[in-house]
Each structure stands twice: as structure tokens, then as C-alpha cells.
Design a protein around this motif. Structure first.
Motif, PDB file in Angstrom:
ATOM      1  N   PRO A   1     -14.558   6.470  -2.991  1.00  0.00           N
ATOM      2  CA  PRO A   1     -15.160   5.244  -2.441  1.00  0.00           C
ATOM      3  C   PRO A   1     -14.135   4.313  -1.788  1.00  0.00           C
ATOM      4  CG  PRO A   1     -16.068   5.709  -4.615  1.00  0.00           C
ATOM      5  CD  PRO A   1     -14.910   6.640  -4.418  1.00  0.00           C
ATOM      6  N   GLN A   2     -12.946   4.239  -2.357  1.00  0.00           N
ATOM      7  CA  GLN A   2     -11.914   3.392  -1.769  1.00  0.00           C
ATOM      8  C   GLN A   2     -11.477   3.936  -0.408  1.00  0.00           C
ATOM      9  OE1 GLN A   2      -9.133   3.572  -5.025  1.00  0.00           O
ATOM     10  NE2 GLN A   2      -9.824   1.627  -5.919  1.00  0.00           N
ATOM     11  N   ARG A   3     -11.336   5.253  -0.305  1.00  0.00           N
ATOM     12  CA  ARG A   3     -10.975   5.852   0.984  1.00  0.00           C
ATOM     13  C   ARG A   3     -12.067   5.601   2.016  1.00  0.00           C
ATOM     14  NH1 ARG A   3      -8.734  10.041  -2.483  1.00  0.00           N
ATOM     15  NH2 ARG A   3     -10.648  11.267  -2.364  1.00  0.00           N
TER      16      ARG A   3
ATOM     17  N   HIS B   1      -5.043  -1.293  -7.050  1.00  0.00           N
ATOM     18  CA  HIS B   1      -5.487  -0.501  -5.892  1.00  0.00           C
ATOM     19  C   HIS B   1      -6.755  -1.117  -5.299  1.00  0.00           C
ATOM     20  CE1 HIS B   1      -3.512   3.403  -7.645  1.00  0.00           C
ATOM     21  NE2 HIS B   1      -2.629   2.483  -7.309  1.00  0.00           N
ATOM     22  N   GLN B   2      -7.723  -1.394  -6.174  1.00  0.00           N
ATOM     23  CA  GLN B   2      -9.008  -1.919  -5.704  1.00  0.00           C
ATOM     24  C   GLN B   2      -8.841  -3.290  -5.066  1.00  0.00           C
ATOM     25  OE1 GLN B   2     -12.019  -0.106  -5.898  1.00  0.00           O
ATOM     26  NE2 GLN B   2     -12.546  -1.688  -4.417  1.00  0.00           N
TER      27      GLN B   2
ATOM     28  N   ALA C   1       0.819  -1.214   0.000  1.00  0.00           N
ATOM     29  CA  ALA C   1       0.000   0.000   0.000  1.00  0.00           C
ATOM     30  C   ALA C   1       0.851   1.261   0.000  1.00  0.00           C
ATOM     31  CB  ALA C   1      -0.939  -0.005   1.205  1.00  0.00           C
ATOM     32  N   LYS C   2       2.023   1.189   0.601  1.00  0.00           N
ATOM     33  CA  LYS C   2       2.913   2.352   0.614  1.00  0.00           C
ATOM     34  C   LYS C   2       3.442   2.691  -0.774  1.00  0.00           C
ATOM     35  CE  LYS C   2       4.662   2.076   5.359  1.00  0.00           C
ATOM     36  NZ  LYS C   2       5.879   1.907   6.204  1.00  0.00           N
ATOM     37  N   GLN C   3       3.297   1.743  -1.710  1.00  0.00           N
ATOM     38  CA  GLN C   3       3.822   1.949  -3.058  1.00  0.00           C
ATOM     39  C   GLN C   3       2.706   1.998  -4.099  1.00  0.00           C
ATOM     40  OE1 GLN C   3       7.675  -0.284  -3.701  1.00  0.00           O
ATOM     41  NE2 GLN C   3       6.996  -1.367  -1.867  1.00  0.00           N
TER      42      GLN C   3
ATOM     43  N   LEU D   1       1.310   1.121  -8.856  1.00  0.00           N
ATOM     44  CA  LEU D   1       0.329   0.087  -9.188  1.00  0.00           C
ATOM     45  C   LEU D   1      -0.820   0.702  -9.984  1.00  0.00           C
ATOM     46  CD1 LEU D   1       0.177  -1.794  -5.757  1.00  0.00           C
ATOM     47  CD2 LEU D   1       1.543  -2.375  -7.773  1.00  0.00           C
ATOM     48  N   ASP D   2      -1.569  -0.141 -10.710  1.00  0.00           N
ATOM     49  CA  ASP D   2      -2.678   0.389 -11.505  1.00  0.00           C
ATOM     50  C   ASP D   2      -3.964   0.391 -10.678  1.00  0.00           C
ATOM     51  OD1 ASP D   2      -3.903  -2.202 -11.607  1.00  0.00           O
ATOM     52  OD2 ASP D   2      -2.665  -2.730 -13.344  1.00  0.00           O
TER      53      ASP D   2
END
Length: 441
Positions: A144-146, A111-112, A100-102, A106-107
Motif C-alpha cells: 500500500p505504501q508503494r 516509514h508511514q 527516504a534513502k535511509q 527507520l521503523d
């Protein structure tokens, strides 16, 4: 370029090989000078380490060393799949935390997938660690992810787990909306256990600049109301980055709370936090923190505080810098002195020649070779700014080490900090390494 016997065809494997021995191009001549058996042993270590990463079965402590930006897209996905389907418990949580720190490399689909994986069977104490890893990169995620991650925090059982997750979210508060920031602040303030509350408030403190005036006031008051010195120090440690947005009276409140602590170590921890805001403090306020550091009785406490104030050496006056150097010289314990020296080395560029000489000479008062090596490698941060005399003094101190591998490792570490184009400054270190290696033959 890694030497031919070590070099792979894969840029990522090159990186892993370099990481395994902390080598880089500046050491090629050193590698070439090694005796045959030593060279073969080092080459085998590199290849063995690279093979461990190719298998994608690293323990959790290795995952955080993987740099996704060096990996081809297919290998990034392979590592994510390995995390999801091969790891469990703390290993999986640590892997997600470090992936997650990177997020920027990532696409969107990855992420999702990482966000969704938070809900897939992890125990709450591991889930908290995984969620915390997203904090600094919250701005990369969608709203929405947050929100999904926010919901995950509030579903965690146990306030300590929530505090750990909130602590990680602090650096990403600017990516959240005001209602979400209020939720994190109110949840933190309502925690009953003071140590747990301090951890959460420290996290919110990391995002102090993103809070409005009312939220800042509430946060500061909550920190000041903590009765336990140790817990209050933890909370204060998170407020330093945000000192520029506070009013003068609020900064003084935090300084007074620090100076009023009876325990030196708690005071030192708080100073580490406030040291991040030295540029916005007045001369008298800086002097208060320096005097408190100088007067500490415990070596470890004093060293810790020196490291904190070392972050702002550039804004201190000459006499104030000298006072910190004198405080370091008064430290007797080897490891504590080494830590203090490393902290002061962060500001080598603003120290004068006499003060730099004092730092180097202080190394000679450290008896334990491991601690001496710790102090010596601290000079990496400003090595290019040292004159020839100081460089020669560093080399001389290093050559006094009796343990040859440690001696060579320190010299290599210092050499790596120099500009590859600056042959004049590099050559004495290269010669010292070659002599140290050849002396054992």
C-alpha cells in the motif's frame, strides 16, 4: 578515537565531529603534532560544527550528510519532526528525499509518516524530488505504501515533475508489480518533450533487469527513437546496468546509437552508461567504445568517457588499458586530466607497474594545484596495492604543492585509505605530514 579535547560522550556526536574535518583514528598522531594554535582552531571548528547538528537546524545540504545509523532512535525521530514542522519547500523535499534513502534504519511508523508527508502541501516540483528519494528503498515499504507513492507520481502536474520522480524510482522497479512497471514505462514513452522523456526513460532503464522481454524491447526502441543526441545520451546512460539481460543484437544497437552521435560530449555521456556493462560486451564491442574515446577531440568529453570505461578496466586487455592511459596523457586541460586520472585509478589493481608510473607522472603535467590535488586523492582507491616506489612518488608529487593546508589535506586523505595495521606503508605518509606541518613553524 577522536583526541580527548574533541571527544564527546555521544557516538553520534563523535561521528559528526569526525565528518566536520574528515578525520579518523589514523590522524591522531598528526593532530598531536600540530602547533598549539592550530590544534585549538581545529578543535573549535569541530565543536562548532557538532553544535550546529545538535540544534537540528541544518540547511538542506547538511541533511543529506546525516547518517541515521549513527543516531539514537530518539534523535532520528527528532530529525523527522524537524523536517515535518520546521522546513518548507525545497529544504523539506530534500530532507524527505535523503531520509527516504535511509529507510532500513527507520521503523514502520516512520516509514508511514514519510510516505504520508508526501501529500502534505509540497509544491509539485518539490514533491517530485521527495518521491524520487524512495526509489532505491521501495522494497522496504509495504505494497500500500508503494501504491501511495505511485499515485503521487501520476497526480503530479507537469511531465518534467513526473520524469524526475520516475527517474528516482528506477532502481526500485524490482519491488513493484508488473502493472506498476508498465504504468511507469508507458508514462515515460508518452512524454512529448524529448529531454523530459529521456530523464524518465533513464530512470526506467536503471530497472532494466526487472522488466520482461517485451518491456525491454519497448524501452530500447523508445530510447533509439529519440532524435536529440543530448537527450538520447541521457536515456542511454541509464541502460548500462541492465546490459547483462539484453541480447547481443540489442547491446549492439545501443553501441551503434552511441557511436553514430556527432557530438563528442553526448557520446561520452552514453559511454559512461554503457561502461557499467563492459563485462558482458564482446572484445570487439569494447574496442569500439575505446576507439571512440581515444579519438574524441574535446578534453572534457574524453575525460568523461575515460571515467565511464574505467569502471570496467578489469575486463579489458592490457593493450586496451594502455590505450585509455594514452588517451588520458593526450588531455591538456588540468581539470579534465585530473578527472581522467581519478577514473583510471578505480582499476589500479589491474594496471602494471609501468602503467601506474604513467598515471603518477601525468600529475606532474597539471599546473593548477587544486586540480593536481584532485588527481592525487584519486589514488586512494588502490593505494594499498602500490609498491614503495610508487608511494614515494605520490608523496613527492604532493610535497611539490605550495599551499600547505592543501598539501597536508592531500596527505591525510591518502593516509586514511591505508590499513591502520600496515605501519610500514603508513609511516612515510605520517612522516610527510609531520614534516609539512613543522616546516611552517
Amino acid at each position: 578515537m577522536i583526541t580527548e579535547k574533541v571527544k564527546s560522550k555521544d557516538r553520534y556526536q563523535d561521528f559528526i565531529a569526525l565528518q566536520a574535518l574528515r578525520l579518523n583514528e589514523t590522524f591522531k598522531r598528526v593532530m598531536d603534532s600540530l602547533p598549539g594554535n592550530d590544534y585549538a582552531r581545529l578543535r573549535d571548528q569541530v565543536n562548532d560544527q557538532a553544535q550546529k547538528y545538535r540544534s537540528f537546524a541544518p540547511p538542506e545540504e547538511h541533511i543529506q550528510r546525516l547518517q541515521l545509523r549513527f543516531m539514537p532512535p530518539a534523535k532520528r525521530q527528532e530529525l523527522i519532526n524537524h523536517t515535518f514542522f520546521r522546513l518548507n519547500g525545497v529544504q523539506k523535499a530534500t530532507a524527505i528525499h535523503n531520509l527516504a534513502k535511509q529507510l532500513p534504519v527507520l521503523d514502520n511508523g516512520q516509514h508511514q509518516a514519510l510516505v504520508d508527508e508526501i501529500s502534505q502541501g509540497l509544491r509539485d516540483k518539490y514533491k517530485a524530488k521527495a518521491v524520487a528519494g524512495f526509489g532505491k528503498q521501495l522494497h522496504v515499504l509495504t505494497a500500500p505504501q508503494r501504491q501511495h507513492l505511485m499515485d503521487a507520481i501520476f497526480r503530479l502536474r507537469g511531465q518534467k515533475n513526473q520524469a524526475i520522480a520516475i527517474q528516482g524510482f528506477g532502481e526500485g522497479l524490482s519491488a513493484l508489480d508488473n502493472d506498476q512497471r508498465n504504468q511507469l514505462l508507458n508514462t515515460s514513452m508518452a512524454m512529448r518533450n524529448e529531454e523530459t522523456k529521456a530523464i524518465a526513460l533513464k530512470g526506467v532503464g536503471y530497472g532494466l533487469k526487472a522488466l520482461d522481454n517485451n518491456q525491454r524491447t519497448l524501452l530500447i526502441q523508445a530510447v533509439l527513437n529519440i532524435e536529440s543526441e543530448a537527450s538520447k545520451a541521457i536515456a542511454l546512460k541509464g541502460l548500462g546496468q541492465g546490459l547483462p539481460v539484453l541480447e547481443h543484437a540489442q547491446r549492439q544497437q545501443l553501441i551503434d546509437a552511441t557511436l553514430n552521435m556527432m557530438g563528442d560530449y553526448s557520446k561520452a555521456i552514453a559511454i559512461v552508461g554503457l561502461g557499467q556493462g563492459l563485462p558482458v560486451l564482446e572484445h570487439a564491442q569494447r574496442q569500439q567504445l575505446i576507439d571512440a574515446t581515444f579519438n574524441m577531440m574535446g578534453d572534457y568529453s574524453k575525460a568523461t568517457a575515460i571515467v565511464g570505461l574505467g569502471q570496467g578496466l578489469s575486463v579489458l586487455e592490457h593493450a586496451q588499458r594502455q590505450q585509455l592511459i594514452d588517451a588520458m596523457c593526450n588531455i591538456q586541460h588540468g581539470r579534465a586530466k585530473a578527472v581522467a586520472i581519478r577514473g583510471l585509478c578505480k582499476g589500479l589493481e589491474v594496471l602494471n607497474d609501468t602503467q601506474r608510473t604513467q598515471l603518477i607522472q601525468a600529475i606532474g603535467h597539471i599546473e593548477d594545484e587544486d586540480f593536481k590535488a584532485l588527481a592525487l586523492t584519486g589514488f586512494k582507491s588502490g593505494l594499498e596495492r602500490l609498491n614503495g616506489t610508487h608511494s614515494a612518488q605520490l608523496i613527492e608529487e604532493t610535497l611539490r604543492l605550495n599551499h600547505r593546508p592543501l598539501k597536508v589535506a592531500v596527505l591525510q586523505s591518502l593516509l586514511s585509505a591505508l590499513n591502520p595495521q600496515d605501519e610500514l606503508q603508513r609511516q612515510p605518509f605520517i612522516d610527510a605530514i609531520r614534516n609539512a606541518v613543522n616546516a611552517a613553524e
